[in-house]
Design an enzyme around this catalytic site. Structure first.
Site, short mmCIF file in Angstrom:
data_model
loop_
_atom_site.label_atom_id
_atom_site.label_comp_id
_atom_site.label_asym_id
_atom_site.label_seq_id
_atom_site.Cartn_x
_atom_site.Cartn_y
_atom_site.Cartn_z
N CYS A 105 74.19 51.88 35.04
CA CYS A 105 74.84 50.69 34.48
C CYS A 105 76.06 50.34 35.33
O CYS A 105 76.74 51.23 35.82
CB CYS A 105 75.28 50.98 33.04
SG CYS A 105 75.98 49.55 32.21
N CYS A 131 64.64 52.87 20.65
CA CYS A 131 65.78 52.50 21.47
C CYS A 131 65.34 52.55 22.93
O CYS A 131 64.89 53.60 23.40
CB CYS A 131 66.89 53.51 21.19
SG CYS A 131 68.33 53.32 22.23
N CYS A 175 81.02 56.63 28.41
CA CYS A 175 79.56 56.59 28.46
C CYS A 175 79.01 57.41 29.62
O CYS A 175 79.40 57.24 30.77
CB CYS A 175 79.10 55.14 28.59
SG CYS A 175 77.31 54.97 28.77
N GLU A 213 65.74 56.88 29.82
CA GLU A 213 65.47 57.45 28.50
C GLU A 213 65.06 56.38 27.49
O GLU A 213 65.46 55.23 27.59
CB GLU A 213 66.76 58.08 27.95
CG GLU A 213 67.23 59.26 28.72
CD GLU A 213 68.55 59.78 28.18
OE1 GLU A 213 69.03 59.30 27.14
OE2 GLU A 213 69.10 60.69 28.81
N CYS A 246 73.13 57.70 24.80
CA CYS A 246 72.38 57.32 25.99
C CYS A 246 72.83 58.08 27.23
O CYS A 246 73.99 58.34 27.42
CB CYS A 246 72.45 55.82 26.21
SG CYS A 246 74.09 55.20 26.51
N CYS A 302 81.80 52.00 31.33
CA CYS A 302 82.65 52.37 30.19
C CYS A 302 83.09 53.83 30.29
O CYS A 302 82.31 54.70 30.70
CB CYS A 302 81.91 52.15 28.87
SG CYS A 302 81.39 50.44 28.66
N1 SAH Z 1 75.07 48.56 27.43
C1 SAH Z 1 74.83 48.16 26.09
C2 SAH Z 1 73.65 48.86 25.46
C3 SAH Z 1 73.48 50.31 25.77
S1 SAH Z 1 74.75 51.42 25.23
C4 SAH Z 1 76.06 48.32 25.24
O1 SAH Z 1 77.02 48.93 25.71
O2 SAH Z 1 76.05 47.81 24.14
C5 SAH Z 1 74.33 51.59 23.52
C6 SAH Z 1 75.48 52.08 22.64
O3 SAH Z 1 75.74 53.48 22.90
C7 SAH Z 1 76.78 51.34 22.88
O4 SAH Z 1 77.32 50.84 21.67
C8 SAH Z 1 77.63 52.42 23.49
O5 SAH Z 1 78.96 52.18 23.27
C9 SAH Z 1 77.12 53.67 22.83
N2 SAH Z 1 77.56 54.91 23.50
C10 SAH Z 1 77.81 55.12 24.80
N3 SAH Z 1 78.25 56.38 25.02
C11 SAH Z 1 78.29 56.99 23.81
C12 SAH Z 1 78.68 58.29 23.36
N4 SAH Z 1 79.09 59.24 24.22
N5 SAH Z 1 78.59 58.54 22.04
C13 SAH Z 1 78.16 57.61 21.18
N6 SAH Z 1 77.78 56.37 21.53
C14 SAH Z 1 77.85 56.05 22.84
FE1 SF4 Z 2 76.83 50.43 30.27
FE2 SF4 Z 2 77.23 52.62 28.82
FE3 SF4 Z 2 79.03 50.67 28.77
FE4 SF4 Z 2 76.64 50.29 27.58
S1 SF4 Z 2 78.19 51.76 26.99
S2 SF4 Z 2 77.73 48.88 28.95
S3 SF4 Z 2 75.34 51.47 28.98
S4 SF4 Z 2 78.47 51.90 30.58
#
Ligand code: SAH
Ligand code: SF4
Length: 358
Positions: free
Chosen positions: A120, A113, A127, A87, A344, A124
């Site tokens: 990944c 973005c 995520c 995306e 994302c 997390c």
């Molecule tokens: N992996 C990198 C960049 C991609 S994620 C990182 O983690 O920084 C980009 C942002 O989206 C991160 O700050 C992440 O915490 C956030 N994100 C992930 N899942 C989300 C959700 N369900 N709602 C809002 N933000 C989210």
């Molecule tokens: Fe990976 Fe999602 Fe964690 Fe960013 S927030 S590091 S994309 S698992």
């Protein structure tokens, strides 16, 4: 298989295209005129056009889905050459402003973005991208192409000041080599000319890679996805914290060369009743002591089956006000494109589910 021309910097192309000014012309065709067929590049000699056409492709992915949000942001789903999808989102930060006579007063302001990986490894808990596991790194060209395709799709001119945030799918610092190359290709003045100062790399906090990025001296901005102020909670939300704890991240941030006028961005995902207390805000202020920092509070964006909840506006404001009262710049991220599920991984997941149902 043909090679992907967007993977190459001008210097690399100069190794097999001569004289050198031909490379400049080629860059101009692709990134300024947005011509996607070598045979149409009519100031290049015919045999060079043919050779390029035989050996290279310009676009390697297809836009397979597009969702337009009420606020004008557009979420794209790209299908890569091997069928995997990623995306990217065109965020409309400020819409076009018109004069009374209908002429344009201000052009719109965009931030794009982009994704850096399919899936990944970081995993997390909140995520959606993490749920599908890790598939593969994107090549530099695949990162570049997301922006190029969005420019083409929206008729964005190449000299426009657009910001890039590496906040799509994937952990950019886990794909540092290709990321660095994409940053250089974007910033080429004969290309899209997006200065590194307009590019922000967002990381879950791979401290050793933050140091590596610093050493590359690219001039990009840094964003840290912090999301928790003590290691115990952060380990639960972000397992990577076991390898790189909060202290190690803060040390790496202190070593990172920040542009004089800029600050390091700390992203703080607010999850209801998990990390949104005033106590957490207090600890955050302590952590940021002595760092040129700004904080961006993000609403957790729920998805089906997510175990977490979106915080209330009041709790967001309380947290923000505390930071502001301590002199820390703190913004609340407008949920741009919330109605198109902008966090994302969500459009991709939706498509995958649709495909399974078919
Ligand atoms: N992996 C990198 C960049 C991609 S994620 C990182 O983690 O920084 C980009 C942002 O989206 C991160 O700050 C992440 O915490 C956030 N994100 C992930 N899942 C989300 C959700 N369900 N709602 C809002 N933000 C989210
Ligand atoms: Fe990976 Fe999602 Fe964690 Fe960013 S927030 S590091 S994309 S698992």
């Amino acid at each position: 298989m043909k090679k992907h021309i967007l993977n190459y910097t001008k210097d690399e192309l100069a190794k097999f295209i001569s004289p050198k000014f031909r490379v400049k012309q080629l860059f101009s065709w692709i990134y300024n005129k947005k011509v996607t067929n070598f045979l149409e590049m009519n100031n290049l000699p015919k045999d060079l056009r043919q050779k390029l056409n035989d050996e290279f492709t310009i676009l390697s992915s297809q836009i397979v889905s597009k969702q337009v949000s009420k606020d004008g942001s557009i979420k794209y789903l790209f299908k890569l050459h091997d069928g995997h999808t990623v995306e990217a989102v065109l965020l409309l930060m400020k819409p076009t402003v018109y004069n009374e006579d209908g002429s344009i007063k201000h052009l719109p302001k965009y931030t794009v973005c982009v994704s850096s990986q399919v899936g990944c490894k970081v995993g997390c808990a909140f995520c959606l991208t993490a749920k599908g596991g890790f598939v593969r790194d994107l090549s530099a060209g695949e990162i570049v192409e997301q922006i190029l395709q969005i420019y083409i799709d929206n008729n964005i001119e190449s000299n426009r000041k657009v910001n890039i945030v590496y906040m799509g799918m994937g952990e950019p610092l886990d794909n540092l080599e290709n990321l660095a190359k994409a940053i250089k290709i974007f910033s080429d003045v004969e290309g899209l000319s997006i200065s590194p100062h307009r590019q922000t790399v967002s990381t879950s906090g791979l401290s050793s890679k933050i140091d590596k990025l610093a050493k590359l001296n690219l001039g990009v901005n840094l964003a840290i996805s912090l999301h928790a102020v003590d290691d115990k909670l952060r380990e639960q939300l972000m397992p990577i914290n076991k390898a790189y704890n909060i202290a190690s991240i803060m040390e790496a941030v202190r070593r990172f060369p920040v542009n004089l006028r800029k600050k390091v961005l700390f992203e703080y995902l607010m999850i209801k009743n998990v990390n949104d207390s005033l106590d957490a805000a207090k600890k955050l202020v302590k952590l940021l002591n002595g760092i040129k920092a700004k904080v961006n509070l993000i609403y957790f964006n729920p998805y089906e089956e997510s175990e977490f909840q979106r915080p209330s506006y009041e709790d967001m404001r309380k947290f923000q006000k505390y930071l502001l009262s301590k002199g820390i710049i703190c913004t609340i991220r407008e949920s741009k494109g919330l109605d198109i599920s902008a966090a994302c991984g969500q459009l991709r997941e939706q498509k995958l589910q649709e495909e399974q149902q078919r």
